[in-house]
Design a protein around this motif. Structure first.
Motif, PDB file in Angstrom:
ATOM      1  N   SER A   8      38.608  43.700  36.341  1.00 36.29           N
ATOM      2  CA  SER A   8      39.931  43.153  35.996  1.00 36.29           C
ATOM      3  C   SER A   8      40.934  43.410  37.112  1.00 36.29           C
ATOM      4  N   PHE A  11      40.217  41.010  40.060  1.00 34.40           N
ATOM      5  CA  PHE A  11      40.719  39.645  39.857  1.00 34.40           C
ATOM      6  C   PHE A  11      42.241  39.601  39.888  1.00 34.40           C
ATOM      7  N   LEU A  12      42.879  40.652  39.397  1.00 32.57           N
ATOM      8  CA  LEU A  12      44.336  40.724  39.464  1.00 32.57           C
ATOM      9  C   LEU A  12      44.801  40.780  40.913  1.00 32.57           C
ATOM     10  N   LEU A  14      43.142  39.604  43.522  1.00 36.28           N
ATOM     11  CA  LEU A  14      42.920  38.285  44.115  1.00 36.28           C
ATOM     12  C   LEU A  14      44.016  37.304  43.719  1.00 36.28           C
ATOM     13  N   THR A  15      44.416  37.355  42.446  1.00 34.03           N
ATOM     14  CA  THR A  15      45.470  36.444  41.971  1.00 34.03           C
ATOM     15  C   THR A  15      46.782  36.704  42.687  1.00 34.03           C
ATOM     16  N   LEU A  16      47.161  37.983  42.793  1.00 38.70           N
ATOM     17  CA  LEU A  16      48.406  38.320  43.475  1.00 38.70           C
ATOM     18  C   LEU A  16      48.351  37.948  44.953  1.00 38.70           C
ATOM     19  N   PHE A  18      46.570  35.484  46.258  1.00 37.11           N
ATOM     20  CA  PHE A  18      46.664  34.031  46.349  1.00 37.11           C
ATOM     21  C   PHE A  18      48.100  33.563  46.165  1.00 37.11           C
ATOM     22  N   LEU A  19      48.798  34.117  45.161  1.00 34.31           N
ATOM     23  CA  LEU A  19      50.180  33.718  44.916  1.00 34.31           C
ATOM     24  C   LEU A  19      51.079  34.084  46.094  1.00 34.31           C
TER      25      LEU A  19
END
Length: 213
Positions: A8, A11-12, A14-16, A18-19
């Protein structure tokens, strides 16, 4: 065994990442805010953000930008940079496009192939000599007194037998009407009568209430 907490967090992260990267790209490549009210353009998505935010008032949005832009002209960028367009309300530009240099701005095979089944090789779907010949023929026809009389009689007939009775009935029954929709249907009936000799009767109390043109 896979640690779900670790997955988790990964993935968090990676999301941050990317944003943050997307924000950096937008800031670096979108340039300073437009001073001429053109829609803000971003990498990849073009003007999509502005379109989505103003889809409920699209025509008013475009008119506002054109009226506050010194050149009365704005550029539109499509999604993924696949298409670009120009929207102008500048009289000089319109004269250049539609009269003085009309031959430079052809419709092209893409436009012609899409509309060929509907328009064939008519004046609205051709370029060059074929368009010029048809334009000369049409210009003589539209200057004839008989055509002007025919158009006048058609509009007068629609006024007397369609628009005025509709408005009178709506007034007597105290119906709330959309005047813009009514006039749009009135115009459509007139065009069909003049162009095709057929009255589609779209300005009808039941049809206006039941469907949208």
């Amino acid at each position: 065994m896979v640690d779900l907490n670790t997955v988790s967090l990964f993935f968090l992260f990676l999301t941050l990442t990317f944003l943050s990267l997307a924000y950096f790209i937008f800031r670096c490549y979108s340039g300073p805010p437009n001073k001429n009210s053109c829609p803000q353009s971003y990498p990849l998505v073009g003007n999509l953000v502005g379109f989505l935010l103003n889809h409920h008032r699209f025509h008013d949005w475009v008119a506002d930008m054109l009226s506050t832009t010194p050149s009365l002209t704005i550029q539109v960028n499509g999604f993924l940079g696949l298409s670009h367009g120009i929207c102008t309300a500048n009289p000089a530009n319109l004269d250049h496009l539609l009269r003085s240099n009309f031959s430079n701005y052809v419709k092209g095979t893409r436009f012609q192939s899409i509309l060929h089944d509907l328009l064939g090789y008519g004046i609205f779907n051709v370029d060059g000599d074929l368009w010029f010949t048809q334009r000369k023929i049409a210009s003589h026809e539209f200057n004839t007194r008989s055509l002007k009389t025919f158009i006048s009689d058609t509009v007068q007939y629609q006024l007397s037998n369609s628009l005025i009775p509709y408005l009178s009935t709506a007034c007597d029954n105290r119906h709330v009407i959309d005047l813009q929709e009514v006039l749009r249907r009135f115009t459509f009936d007139n065009i069909c009568n003049v162009a095709f000799g057929v009255d589609p009767a779209w300005l009808d109390m039941k049809r206006v209430g039941e469907t949208s043109l």
